[in-house]
Scaffold this motif. Structure first.
Motif, PDB file in Angstrom:
ATOM      1  N   LYS A  67       0.806  -1.225   0.000  1.00 50.80           N
ATOM      2  CA  LYS A  67       0.000   0.000   0.000  1.00 50.80           C
ATOM      3  C   LYS A  67       0.838   1.274   0.000  1.00 50.80           C
ATOM      4  O   LYS A  67       0.658   2.138  -0.864  1.00 50.80           O
ATOM      5  N   ASP A  68       1.742   1.424   0.951  1.00 44.64           N
ATOM      6  CA  ASP A  68       2.514   2.662   1.062  1.00 44.64           C
ATOM      7  C   ASP A  68       3.373   2.903  -0.174  1.00 44.64           C
ATOM      8  O   ASP A  68       3.480   4.030  -0.654  1.00 44.64           O
ATOM      9  N   LYS A  69       3.979   1.856  -0.704  1.00 41.13           N
ATOM     10  CA  LYS A  69       4.812   1.996  -1.897  1.00 41.13           C
ATOM     11  C   LYS A  69       3.962   2.473  -3.080  1.00 41.13           C
ATOM     12  O   LYS A  69       4.356   3.376  -3.815  1.00 41.13           O
ATOM     13  N   LEU A  70       2.796   1.869  -3.265  1.00 37.71           N
ATOM     14  CA  LEU A  70       1.917   2.269  -4.369  1.00 37.71           C
ATOM     15  C   LEU A  70       1.429   3.702  -4.204  1.00 37.71           C
ATOM     16  O   LEU A  70       1.388   4.464  -5.166  1.00 37.71           O
ATOM     17  N   LEU A  71       1.059   4.066  -2.982  1.00 37.76           N
ATOM     18  CA  LEU A  71       0.598   5.430  -2.737  1.00 37.76           C
ATOM     19  C   LEU A  71       1.706   6.450  -2.978  1.00 37.76           C
ATOM     20  O   LEU A  71       1.469   7.486  -3.608  1.00 37.76           O
ATOM     21  N   ASP A  72       2.906   6.159  -2.506  1.00 33.87           N
ATOM     22  CA  ASP A  72       4.029   7.069  -2.754  1.00 33.87           C
ATOM     23  C   ASP A  72       4.285   7.222  -4.250  1.00 33.87           C
ATOM     24  O   ASP A  72       4.463   8.335  -4.754  1.00 33.87           O
ATOM     25  N   GLU A  73       4.315   6.102  -4.952  1.00 33.13           N
ATOM     26  CA  GLU A  73       4.544   6.128  -6.397  1.00 33.13           C
ATOM     27  C   GLU A  73       3.433   6.908  -7.107  1.00 33.13           C
ATOM     28  O   GLU A  73       3.689   7.731  -7.976  1.00 33.13           O
ATOM     29  N   PHE A  74       2.188   6.665  -6.698  1.00 29.86           N
ATOM     30  CA  PHE A  74       1.060   7.353  -7.318  1.00 29.86           C
ATOM     31  C   PHE A  74       1.153   8.862  -7.119  1.00 29.86           C
ATOM     32  O   PHE A  74       1.053   9.631  -8.074  1.00 29.86           O
ATOM     33  N   TRP A  75       1.324   9.306  -5.870  1.00 32.17           N
ATOM     34  CA  TRP A  75       1.339  10.746  -5.599  1.00 32.17           C
ATOM     35  C   TRP A  75       2.551  11.433  -6.218  1.00 32.17           C
ATOM     36  O   TRP A  75       2.444  12.562  -6.699  1.00 32.17           O
ATOM     37  N   ASN A  76       3.695  10.766  -6.243  1.00 30.56           N
ATOM     38  CA  ASN A  76       4.862  11.347  -6.911  1.00 30.56           C
ATOM     39  C   ASN A  76       4.589  11.563  -8.397  1.00 30.56           C
ATOM     40  O   ASN A  76       4.919  12.613  -8.954  1.00 30.56           O
ATOM     41  N   GLN A  77       3.983  10.579  -9.031  1.00 32.91           N
ATOM     42  CA  GLN A  77       3.682  10.708 -10.455  1.00 32.91           C
ATOM     43  C   GLN A  77       2.525  11.672 -10.709  1.00 32.91           C
ATOM     44  O   GLN A  77       2.525  12.402 -11.694  1.00 32.91           O
ATOM     45  N   ALA A  78       1.567  11.700  -9.809  1.00 33.62           N
ATOM     46  CA  ALA A  78       0.408  12.587  -9.976  1.00 33.62           C
ATOM     47  C   ALA A  78       0.804  14.057  -9.899  1.00 33.62           C
ATOM     48  O   ALA A  78       0.125  14.915 -10.465  1.00 33.62           O
ATOM     49  N   HIS A  79       1.894  14.356  -9.222  1.00 34.37           N
ATOM     50  CA  HIS A  79       2.374  15.733  -9.109  1.00 34.37           C
ATOM     51  C   HIS A  79       3.479  16.046 -10.124  1.00 34.37           C
ATOM     52  O   HIS A  79       4.037  17.141 -10.103  1.00 34.37           O
ATOM     53  N   ASN A  80       3.765  15.098 -10.996  1.00 35.59           N
ATOM     54  CA  ASN A  80       4.798  15.269 -12.011  1.00 35.59           C
ATOM     55  C   ASN A  80       4.153  15.781 -13.300  1.00 35.59           C
ATOM     56  O   ASN A  80       3.419  15.059 -13.970  1.00 35.59           O
ATOM     57  N   LEU A  81       4.419  17.015 -13.645  1.00 38.05           N
ATOM     58  CA  LEU A  81       3.806  17.623 -14.837  1.00 38.05           C
ATOM     59  C   LEU A  81       4.271  16.979 -16.140  1.00 38.05           C
ATOM     60  O   LEU A  81       3.658  17.198 -17.181  1.00 38.05           O
ATOM     61  N   GLN A  82       5.322  16.190 -16.090  1.00 39.49           N
ATOM     62  CA  GLN A  82       5.728  15.448 -17.287  1.00 39.49           C
ATOM     63  C   GLN A  82       4.909  14.171 -17.440  1.00 39.49           C
ATOM     64  O   GLN A  82       4.896  13.567 -18.512  1.00 39.49           O
ATOM     65  N   LYS A  83       4.206  13.773 -16.393  1.00 41.61           N
ATOM     66  CA  LYS A  83       3.358  12.579 -16.436  1.00 41.61           C
ATOM     67  C   LYS A  83       1.918  12.956 -16.782  1.00 41.61           C
ATOM     68  O   LYS A  83       1.300  12.349 -17.642  1.00 41.61           O
ATOM     69  N   ILE A  84       1.373  13.954 -16.077  1.00 42.83           N
ATOM     70  CA  ILE A  84       0.022  14.441 -16.341  1.00 42.83           C
ATOM     71  C   ILE A  84       0.018  15.962 -16.237  1.00 42.83           C
ATOM     72  O   ILE A  84       0.843  16.539 -15.537  1.00 42.83           O
ATOM     73  N   SER A  85      -0.917  16.594 -16.917  1.00 45.38           N
ATOM     74  CA  SER A  85      -0.914  18.062 -16.940  1.00 45.38           C
ATOM     75  C   SER A  85      -1.498  18.682 -15.673  1.00 45.38           C
ATOM     76  O   SER A  85      -1.143  19.801 -15.319  1.00 45.38           O
ATOM     77  N   ILE A  86      -2.387  17.965 -14.983  1.00 45.27           N
ATOM     78  CA  ILE A  86      -2.963  18.484 -13.746  1.00 45.27           C
ATOM     79  C   ILE A  86      -3.411  17.311 -12.874  1.00 45.27           C
ATOM     80  O   ILE A  86      -3.938  16.314 -13.373  1.00 45.27           O
TER      81      ILE A  86
END
Length: 108
Positions: free
Chosen positions: A69-88
């Motif tokens: 759980k924690d690993k997936l959540l960390d990975e998700f939130w890091n990528q969700a805040h990465n503007l090279q991954k998603i625009s918003i």
């Protein structure tokens, strides 16, 4: 309001234009962000991690455990805040829920 996911109805769901399942064994699948973008650009939806669709369309859990759980959540939130991954990032932490299904976890 239209209910996208209720763990008590797990056995009744099938994938459709508002619900998509992803195994997430070994980390977040890269296809998660394609689904996220598609849902963000339409009527919304829910992506359920720790689940796969069987040949008959029914769902089954994939063996994610609480330790994942924690690993997936960390990975998700890091990528969700990465503007090279998603625009918003359209989500906040309280939008993500974790459930236990027998001995596996499911996250939406």
């Amino acid at each position: 309001m239209y209910e996208l996911f209720n763990i008590n109805k797990f056995d009744t769901y099938k994938e459709d234009n508002r619900r998509e399942v992803k195994k997430a064994t070994g980390g977040l699948p890269s296809s998660l962000w394609e689904s996220y973008s598609a849902m963000a650009n339409t009527s919304g939806g829910v992506i359920i991690l720790g689940v796969k669709e069987k040949n008959d369309g029914n769902w089954i859990t994939t063996g994610l455990k609480s330790v994942d759980k924690d690993k997936l959540l960390d990975e998700f939130w890091n990528q969700a805040h990465n503007l090279q991954k998603i625009s918003i990032n359209l989500l906040i932490e309280s939008d993500v829920e974790t459930y236990e299904v027998e001995n596996d976890i499911v996250m939406d």
